[in-house]
Design a protein around this motif. Sequence first.
Motif, PDB file in Angstrom:
ATOM      1  N   UNK A   2      -5.065   1.030 -11.752  1.00  0.00           N
ATOM      2  CA  UNK A   2      -5.950   2.178 -11.917  1.00  0.00           C
ATOM      3  C   UNK A   2      -5.156   3.407 -12.342  1.00  0.00           C
ATOM      4  N   UNK A   3      -5.760   4.191 -13.243  1.00  0.00           N
ATOM      5  CA  UNK A   3      -5.159   5.465 -13.622  1.00  0.00           C
ATOM      6  C   UNK A   3      -6.160   6.571 -13.314  1.00  0.00           C
ATOM      7  N   UNK A   4      -5.639   7.725 -12.893  1.00  0.00           N
ATOM      8  CA  UNK A   4      -6.491   8.842 -12.528  1.00  0.00           C
ATOM      9  C   UNK A   4      -6.011  10.121 -13.181  1.00  0.00           C
ATOM     10  N   UNK A   5      -6.969  10.944 -13.586  1.00  0.00           N
ATOM     11  CA  UNK A   5      -6.674  12.314 -14.007  1.00  0.00           C
ATOM     12  C   UNK A   5      -7.116  13.228 -12.881  1.00  0.00           C
ATOM     13  N   UNK A   6      -6.203  14.052 -12.387  1.00  0.00           N
ATOM     14  CA  UNK A   6      -6.557  15.036 -11.367  1.00  0.00           C
ATOM     15  C   UNK A   6      -6.554  16.403 -12.023  1.00  0.00           C
ATOM     16  N   UNK A   7      -7.716  17.005 -12.064  1.00  0.00           N
ATOM     17  CA  UNK A   7      -7.901  18.268 -12.779  1.00  0.00           C
ATOM     18  C   UNK A   7      -7.792  19.420 -11.781  1.00  0.00           C
ATOM     19  N   UNK A  76     -10.635  13.119 -11.099  1.00  0.00           N
ATOM     20  CA  UNK A  76     -10.699  13.817  -9.814  1.00  0.00           C
ATOM     21  C   UNK A  76     -10.707  15.319 -10.087  1.00  0.00           C
ATOM     22  N   UNK A  77     -11.709  16.006  -9.587  1.00  0.00           N
ATOM     23  CA  UNK A  77     -11.884  17.436  -9.840  1.00  0.00           C
ATOM     24  C   UNK A  77     -11.435  18.227  -8.623  1.00  0.00           C
ATOM     25  N   UNK A  78     -10.436  19.096  -8.831  1.00  0.00           N
ATOM     26  CA  UNK A  78      -9.804  19.794  -7.712  1.00  0.00           C
ATOM     27  C   UNK A  78      -9.577  21.264  -8.039  1.00  0.00           C
ATOM     28  N   UNK A  79     -10.585  21.899  -8.633  1.00  0.00           N
ATOM     29  CA  UNK A  79     -10.506  23.325  -8.945  1.00  0.00           C
ATOM     30  C   UNK A  79     -11.313  24.096  -7.903  1.00  0.00           C
TER      31      UNK A  79
END
Length: 333
Positions: A2-7, A76-79
Amino acid sequence: MTSAAIMGAGSWGTAFAAVMADAGTDVTLWARRAEAADAINTERRNVAYLPELQLAERISATADAAQALEGADLVVLAVPSQSLRGNLEQWRDVLPQGAPLVSLMKGIELGTHLRMSQVIAEVAGVPLAQVAVVSGPNLAKEIAQKQPAAAVVAAPHHGLRAKVAEACAAPYFRPYTNADVVGTEIAGAVKNVIALAVGMAHGLGLGENTTATLLTRGLAETARLGAALGADPQTFLGLAGVGDMAATCSSRLSRNHAFGLALGEGQTLEEVTAQASQTAEGVKSCRSIVELARSVDVDMPICDGVHAILYEGWGPQEMVRALMSRSRKSERV
């Protein structure tokens, strides 16, 4: 794999990147500033937020949102919660088609009174079934130190819950699953406001009885609002409810507690805001939570008191007097 983008490369986004990497997930971390992304790639540290955390090699960073999102299996949204809509509007066209969108944010949007999962679905143009929420007692600094902790992954469908949980199940981070997205998000948002109240009480020099009272009655307020919105009452007895509230309200690592503490010690809202290096989500969400509660006729006196201090010119002592002079009633009301 699995690959994830954490924004979002703030404290929690960075700590969660470390969790996902330790769970075997490849992570691309989006940072707003190019110099922050460069430092993560070269020094393996996010100096501005968690300088003590050595980041794994499977974490890379970029200030290019399209590059971060390209090919991601999970986004993944982390703003900060109140900036979510504006950021998503910029990213919408480069979101990977069909990828689950995971919210780490705890707030209610100003003006719309929407939960973060609702904002995500609306702006990204995806069904709510594609959105998951991660919440619980997760103070970023302790997670960065790899202290044992647990969290809740909430999503409408089991398959999505299981996928997100697998991607963040590290040796020191145990994800549980829950179908109750509404309760999980309401608990996460309201506990920030209760943490402000507890911080103010500590700033006034009040002790453990006051803290326990605010925690307990704050949980009652949270559960009342959640029930009015269709949440499962059991959620508020779990990690997303009492667990997150206990951690956020009791720890001086909590931004909301620290913000409230400064107010209780006599600083003004403007002074504390100017000194704060990170967002205390409860300060802005307090207004939308109070408005949301009034719209569904739910009584939330602690949140009302915090709102009065932040936006109506009250002092913390006035809130104490208002709460203690309320008419007596059954505890279960």
